[in-house]
Design a protein around this motif. Sequence first.
Motif, PDB file in Angstrom:
ATOM      1  N   ASN A 267      55.732  25.458  20.960  1.00  0.00           N
ATOM      2  CA  ASN A 267      55.788  26.902  20.804  1.00  0.00           C
ATOM      3  C   ASN A 267      54.773  27.608  21.702  1.00  0.00           C
ATOM      4  OD1 ASN A 267      56.775  29.325  19.239  1.00  0.00           O
ATOM      5  ND2 ASN A 267      54.582  29.442  18.783  1.00  0.00           N
ATOM      6  N   ARG A 268      53.637  26.960  21.950  1.00  0.00           N
ATOM      7  CA  ARG A 268      52.583  27.569  22.747  1.00  0.00           C
ATOM      8  C   ARG A 268      52.774  27.369  24.252  1.00  0.00           C
ATOM      9  NH1 ARG A 268      48.042  24.305  20.797  1.00  0.00           N
ATOM     10  NH2 ARG A 268      46.931  25.297  22.514  1.00  0.00           N
ATOM     11  N   TYR A 269      53.702  26.495  24.642  1.00  0.00           N
ATOM     12  CA  TYR A 269      53.929  26.231  26.063  1.00  0.00           C
ATOM     13  C   TYR A 269      54.312  27.517  26.796  1.00  0.00           C
ATOM     14  CZ  TYR A 269      56.274  24.677  30.323  1.00  0.00           C
ATOM     15  OH  TYR A 269      56.665  24.527  31.628  1.00  0.00           O
ATOM     16  N   ALA A 270      53.709  27.725  27.984  1.00  0.00           N
ATOM     17  CA  ALA A 270      53.979  28.932  28.758  1.00  0.00           C
ATOM     18  C   ALA A 270      54.728  28.630  30.064  1.00  0.00           C
ATOM     19  CB  ALA A 270      52.662  29.654  29.064  1.00  0.00           C
ATOM     20  N   PHE A 271      54.193  27.722  30.887  1.00  0.00           N
ATOM     21  CA  PHE A 271      54.808  27.390  32.178  1.00  0.00           C
ATOM     22  C   PHE A 271      54.074  26.194  32.758  1.00  0.00           C
ATOM     23  CE2 PHE A 271      51.498  30.505  32.884  1.00  0.00           C
ATOM     24  CZ  PHE A 271      50.739  29.940  33.902  1.00  0.00           C
ATOM     25  N   SER A 272      54.544  25.724  33.908  1.00  0.00           N
ATOM     26  CA  SER A 272      53.933  24.576  34.571  1.00  0.00           C
ATOM     27  C   SER A 272      53.718  24.874  36.052  1.00  0.00           C
ATOM     28  CB  SER A 272      54.813  23.328  34.445  1.00  0.00           C
ATOM     29  OG  SER A 272      54.999  22.959  33.100  1.00  0.00           O
ATOM     30  N   LEU A 273      52.829  24.097  36.666  1.00  0.00           N
ATOM     31  CA  LEU A 273      52.671  24.067  38.116  1.00  0.00           C
ATOM     32  C   LEU A 273      52.922  22.634  38.569  1.00  0.00           C
ATOM     33  CD1 LEU A 273      49.365  26.116  38.602  1.00  0.00           C
ATOM     34  CD2 LEU A 273      51.716  26.954  38.740  1.00  0.00           C
ATOM     35  N   LEU A 274      53.675  22.484  39.646  1.00  0.00           N
ATOM     36  CA  LEU A 274      53.885  21.166  40.239  1.00  0.00           C
ATOM     37  C   LEU A 274      52.802  20.977  41.293  1.00  0.00           C
ATOM     38  CD1 LEU A 274      57.323  19.794  41.592  1.00  0.00           C
ATOM     39  CD2 LEU A 274      55.088  18.944  42.259  1.00  0.00           C
TER      40      LEU A 274
ATOM     41  N   HIS B  50      45.198  24.182  29.597  1.00  0.00           N
ATOM     42  CA  HIS B  50      46.019  23.397  30.513  1.00  0.00           C
ATOM     43  C   HIS B  50      45.921  21.914  30.171  1.00  0.00           C
ATOM     44  CE1 HIS B  50      41.992  23.819  32.363  1.00  0.00           C
ATOM     45  NE2 HIS B  50      42.162  22.561  32.742  1.00  0.00           N
ATOM     46  N   GLY B  51      47.000  21.198  30.451  1.00  0.00           N
ATOM     47  CA  GLY B  51      47.046  19.780  30.135  1.00  0.00           C
ATOM     48  C   GLY B  51      48.116  19.074  30.949  1.00  0.00           C
ATOM     49  N   ILE B  52      48.172  17.759  30.822  1.00  0.00           N
ATOM     50  CA  ILE B  52      49.161  16.934  31.517  1.00  0.00           C
ATOM     51  C   ILE B  52      49.827  16.022  30.492  1.00  0.00           C
ATOM     52  CG2 ILE B  52      49.519  15.135  33.266  1.00  0.00           C
ATOM     53  CD1 ILE B  52      47.045  16.230  34.717  1.00  0.00           C
TER      54      ILE B  52
ATOM     55  N   ASP C 204      50.584  21.647  32.905  1.00  0.00           N
ATOM     56  CA  ASP C 204      51.235  22.528  31.932  1.00  0.00           C
ATOM     57  C   ASP C 204      50.218  23.494  31.326  1.00  0.00           C
ATOM     58  OD1 ASP C 204      53.684  21.039  32.223  1.00  0.00           O
ATOM     59  OD2 ASP C 204      52.808  19.516  30.917  1.00  0.00           O
ATOM     60  N   PHE C 205      50.660  24.728  31.094  1.00  0.00           N
ATOM     61  CA  PHE C 205      49.779  25.757  30.542  1.00  0.00           C
ATOM     62  C   PHE C 205      50.287  26.213  29.175  1.00  0.00           C
ATOM     63  CE2 PHE C 205      48.858  25.678  34.970  1.00  0.00           C
ATOM     64  CZ  PHE C 205      47.505  25.951  35.042  1.00  0.00           C
TER      65      PHE C 205
END
Length: 230
Positions: free
Chosen positions: A145-152, A171-173, A127-128
């Motif tokens: 609120n700060r979440y932008a998008f994710s990569l699988l 980025h985080g998980i 997650d970004f």
Amino acid sequence: MLESFRLEECPRTCYYIPDFITKDEEENLIQNVNSVPKPKWTCLKNRRLQNWGGIPGAKGMVPEQIPEWLKGPCKKIFDLGFFKEKAPNHILINEYLPGQGIMPHSDGPLYFPTVSTISLGSHTFLDFYKPIEEDNHEFDSSLENRYAFSLLLEPRSLVVLQDEMYTVLMHGIKEIDRDLVEEKKIFNFKKLGNLYSESEFLSRKTRISLTIRHVPKVLKINLNSLLFKK
């Protein structure tokens, strides 16, 4: 050819390469990771990890020899040109059990501004988040609120972050044991084929990540020579 793996949906610059390594290579790497002596593991609250190549610090990294079984993936990434003429010299190995993750963070200035990660054993969602606006007192700094998008990130895949993806976004998980597939939030969804369905839940298994980077500032002292110096 490399350009075909760049994610146009993301800010500059992100590459996602599915099946970067084979199943046999994956099994061999997992076996080697799990075969190292127990003192090589550092146990944290929410995961455990291994450092190879040395431990980076503000004054520089005291280099250690990288084992042969890690040189293959390092060379394979170097040959793609992501690090230019800088050969990868540091590998951080993280083990995530289902339900484990890592808080949003940035990798910082100790490294060449490129980070590459190979996933082994299980998928995860990376997650970004937008950075905290410290000067804006009206800004909602919550993670939601700060979440932008994710990569699988699939098993055996490679993800490479550069430019704004490295220097600006965090980025985080999440610490969960399954992930909900939502196409609009997964910015590499088009690179995944037809393997996943909208609103599907994916159960996590044990995942091992190989984060391969270059540390520019390396001290001339070699830790291995110090250990055996009489």
